[in-house]
Design a protein around this motif. Structure first.
Motif, PDB file in Angstrom:
ATOM      1  N   ASP A 396       6.025  39.629   2.724  1.00 54.26           N
ATOM      2  CA  ASP A 396       5.935  38.651   1.642  1.00 54.26           C
ATOM      3  C   ASP A 396       6.581  39.196   0.378  1.00 54.26           C
ATOM      4  N   ARG A 397       6.906  38.297  -0.512  1.00 56.37           N
ATOM      5  CA  ARG A 397       7.323  38.712  -1.847  1.00 56.37           C
ATOM      6  C   ARG A 397       6.078  38.756  -2.729  1.00 56.37           C
ATOM      7  N   GLY A 398       6.023  39.801  -3.538  1.00 61.47           N
ATOM      8  CA  GLY A 398       4.848  39.963  -4.383  1.00 61.47           C
ATOM      9  C   GLY A 398       4.843  41.343  -5.000  1.00 61.47           C
ATOM     10  N   GLY A 399       3.689  41.742  -5.545  1.00 60.67           N
ATOM     11  CA  GLY A 399       3.579  43.030  -6.201  1.00 60.67           C
ATOM     12  C   GLY A 399       3.718  44.194  -5.242  1.00 60.67           C
ATOM     13  N   SER A 400       4.028  45.350  -5.781  1.00 60.59           N
ATOM     14  CA  SER A 400       4.255  46.538  -4.958  1.00 60.59           C
ATOM     15  C   SER A 400       3.164  47.580  -5.198  1.00 60.59           C
ATOM     16  N   GLY A 401       3.291  48.340  -6.270  1.00 63.50           N
ATOM     17  CA  GLY A 401       2.303  49.356  -6.572  1.00 63.50           C
ATOM     18  C   GLY A 401       2.419  49.792  -8.017  1.00 63.50           C
ATOM     19  N   ALA A 402       1.301  50.232  -8.595  1.00 64.14           N
ATOM     20  CA  ALA A 402       1.293  50.588 -10.021  1.00 64.14           C
ATOM     21  C   ALA A 402       2.175  51.788 -10.320  1.00 64.14           C
ATOM     22  N   ASP A 403       2.131  52.820  -9.475  1.00 67.77           N
ATOM     23  CA  ASP A 403       2.867  54.049  -9.762  1.00 67.77           C
ATOM     24  C   ASP A 403       4.372  53.881  -9.677  1.00 67.77           C
ATOM     25  N   ILE A 404       4.848  53.033  -8.772  1.00 65.44           N
ATOM     26  CA  ILE A 404       6.295  52.831  -8.645  1.00 65.44           C
ATOM     27  C   ILE A 404       6.782  51.711  -9.566  1.00 65.44           C
ATOM     28  N   GLY A 405       5.853  51.000 -10.191  1.00 62.49           N
ATOM     29  CA  GLY A 405       6.226  49.915 -11.091  1.00 62.49           C
ATOM     30  C   GLY A 405       7.190  50.320 -12.189  1.00 62.49           C
ATOM     31  N   PRO A 406       7.019  51.528 -12.797  1.00 59.42           N
ATOM     32  CA  PRO A 406       7.951  51.938 -13.849  1.00 59.42           C
ATOM     33  C   PRO A 406       9.398  52.115 -13.367  1.00 59.42           C
ATOM     34  N   LEU A 407       9.635  52.155 -12.057  1.00 62.41           N
ATOM     35  CA  LEU A 407      10.999  52.224 -11.519  1.00 62.41           C
ATOM     36  C   LEU A 407      11.651  50.847 -11.461  1.00 62.41           C
ATOM     37  N   ARG A 408      10.879  49.827 -11.767  1.00 63.07           N
ATOM     38  CA  ARG A 408      11.363  48.447 -11.664  1.00 63.07           C
ATOM     39  C   ARG A 408      12.568  48.236 -12.574  1.00 63.07           C
ATOM     40  N   GLY A 409      13.552  47.510 -12.046  1.00 64.34           N
ATOM     41  CA  GLY A 409      14.732  47.200 -12.844  1.00 64.34           C
ATOM     42  C   GLY A 409      15.992  47.370 -12.035  1.00 64.34           C
ATOM     43  N   GLY A 410      17.053  46.720 -12.457  1.00 66.62           N
ATOM     44  CA  GLY A 410      18.313  46.807 -11.726  1.00 66.62           C
ATOM     45  C   GLY A 410      18.169  46.218 -10.341  1.00 66.62           C
ATOM     46  N   THR A 411      18.654  46.943  -9.344  1.00 64.46           N
ATOM     47  CA  THR A 411      18.600  46.435  -7.968  1.00 64.46           C
ATOM     48  C   THR A 411      17.631  47.231  -7.100  1.00 64.46           C
ATOM     49  N   THR A 412      16.817  48.065  -7.715  1.00 61.50           N
ATOM     50  CA  THR A 412      15.836  48.840  -6.953  1.00 61.50           C
ATOM     51  C   THR A 412      14.812  47.914  -6.306  1.00 61.50           C
TER      52      THR A 412
END
Length: 473
Positions: A396-412
């Motif tokens: 599904d599309r949705g949230g991932s995890g709090a710790d990896i959230g700061p990597l969010r952005g670009g095409t990651t």
């Protein structure tokens, strides 16, 4: 000529179809090997046994958290990875102190003890404790309705429960966690002397559940003590208030906030053989609350993430891309580890193409949720059939995890392992989160599921991320 062209097209399509079929068979066999090795010769359960029973709860800034750092670093070094290192990070140090105590007084001298625990970050009560009448509300928004006239001098009792009709228990949690996180700060503005919160738990039991809270910008002098009570006690107190409005509640907290201390993220890496600059991360958070031993939250995610790299080495995979395990510190009460990792990655201009986190307990895996664009999600869902033999195919599309959230952005692309969540909040942040509630087979299935996804991401890469692109953290 036209016939020759058509014949060439037919042959080309046939070879393409055969190639795709061959790849599918190869991938299916590789996943079968991964699951066999995890279930027959897994290491995750043994690691968790030590982490939970020999080390125990691992609150940020504690000696146990440091012991966990040292233990997991040593175990990663045993795997023969290309590199293992510690990433320094300053973390908060909050100490619960002596065990909390509380009772309800219906008439002078007539009391009943209730199960209570301080919320993480709460100030202590005065030395003699806090005693006042109780005002029950169904959420922060209720405070305005009652106003300062009815709130001032009282203990606010937030009693909005998790919604039992929501199948996704994380959605139910999200619907009422604000009263735990911000409830004290908001109640203090109306003159409340303390706050108690119904534990975020769908089950009726006697375990109070802690969790982080924040006073926001409230001056230290205006901060009030905040605690959670068990769901059984919340039911009792609410019922009593319906027939008697002037009952009083007494509670005593002994918590204290100290200066930040040095801790570490634990990181291990297998360097990619073809595209070492493309980084794939898998991880969980090493810290836990100081109740129970943190087996489900998030010891399970830690050892599953370690097991991913062990299994990849066991099957003889030489990954094309660099694969890192990151054991984050301080997810529970600050997210300092996740933020520090992303900060350093940005400084180094590292190219993270994919990050997977396990932080939803060690229960039977059902699939994953992804933060990805349309093309990326289409690529990932094309692998769904490979997971169906294991009954793990909810993509599904949705949230991932709090710790990896700061990597969010670009095409990651960010992803979260999604185990069956129906029993997770029975244990979350409570004395009930202990090793005896871990099912070995379910834990191992989760590790195999994560390894399988990482194998596919490494083999095929991620759409929209060419090797020569400008790196983005």
């Amino acid at each position: 000529m036209k016939i020759v062209s058509l014949l060439f097209l037919f042959i080309s399509c046939s070879f393409s179809s055969i190639a795709q079929s061959t790849k599918g068979i190869e991938d299916s066999l590789k996943l079968r090997t991964v699951f066999d090795m995890a279930l027959l010769n897994g290491q995750a359960y043994n690691w968790l046994d030590h982490l939970s029973n020999e080390i125990g709860p691992r609150l940020s800034g504690s000696s146990n958290a440091q012991r966990a750092v040292e233990y997991t670093k040593k175990e990663l070094e045993k795997l023969g990875l290309d590199s293992v290192w510690l990433q320094p990070v300053m973390v908060p140090k909050w100490v619960r102190g002596a065990k909390e105590y509380a009772y309800v007084e219906s008439t002078p001298g007539s009391t009943r003890d209730i199960n209570i625990t301080a919320l993480g970050g709460s100030v202590a009560t005065p030395n003699g404790g806090t005693k006042a009448e109780v005002l029950e509300v169904q959420g922060i928004e209720d405070l305005e309705r009652y106003g300062e006239e009815q709130v001032k001098g009282k203990i606010v009792f937030y009693n909005r429960p998790m919604r039992a009709d929501l199948i996704n228990t994380f959605e139910a949690y999200g619907g009422c966690v604000d009263q735990r996180y911000s409830g004290a700060a908001e109640a203090a503005k109306y003159g409340a002397v303390g706050v108690i919160v119904r534990s975020l738990n769908l089950r009726l039991d006697d375990f109070p559940h802690t969790g982080t809270m924040s006073y926001g910008e409230l001056p230290v002098s205006q901060r009030i003590p905040a605690a959670a009570i068990s769901t059984n006690d919340a039911e009792y107190l609410s019922g009593l208030l319906k027939i008697q409005k002037d009952i009083k509640l007494y509670f005593k907290l002994n918590s204290e906030q100290f200066q930040d201390v040095l801790s570490y993220n634990v990181i291990g890496e297998i360097t990619g053989s073809e595209f070492p600059e493309e980084i794939i991360v898998v991880g969980g958070h090493l810290d836990s609350w100081d109740l129970g031993d943190g087996s489900h939250d998030d010891g399970a995610g830690v050892v599953q993430s370690m097991e991913v790299l062990r299994l990849l080495k066991e099957i003889g995979l030489k990954p094309k891309r660099s694969i890192r395990v990151v054991l984050f510190m301080n997810e529970e009460n600050g997210l300092r580890g996740g933020n520090k990792y992303a900060e350093v990655a940005k400084e180094k201009n590292e190219n993270h193409i994919f990050a997977l986190e396990s932080d939803a307990g060690g229960f039977t895996p059902r699939g994953f949720s992804f933060e990805a664009d349309d093309a990326q999600f289409a690529q990932i869902t094309s692998w769904n059939e490979l997971f169906k033999p294991y009954l793990i195919h909810q993509f599904d599309r949705g949230g991932s995890g709090a710790d990896i959230g700061p990597l969010r952005g670009g095409t990651t692309v960010l992803a979260g392992l999604r185990p069956d969540s129906q029993r997770y909040f029975d244990h979350h942040h409570s004395d009930n989160d202990t090793f005896e509630h871990i099912n070995k087979r379910e834990l191992e299935l989760g590790a195999a599921t994560m390894t399988s996804l990482i194998y596919l991401v490494d083999k095929y890469g991620i759409k929209g991320i060419p090797v020569d692109r400008e790196p983005k953290f």
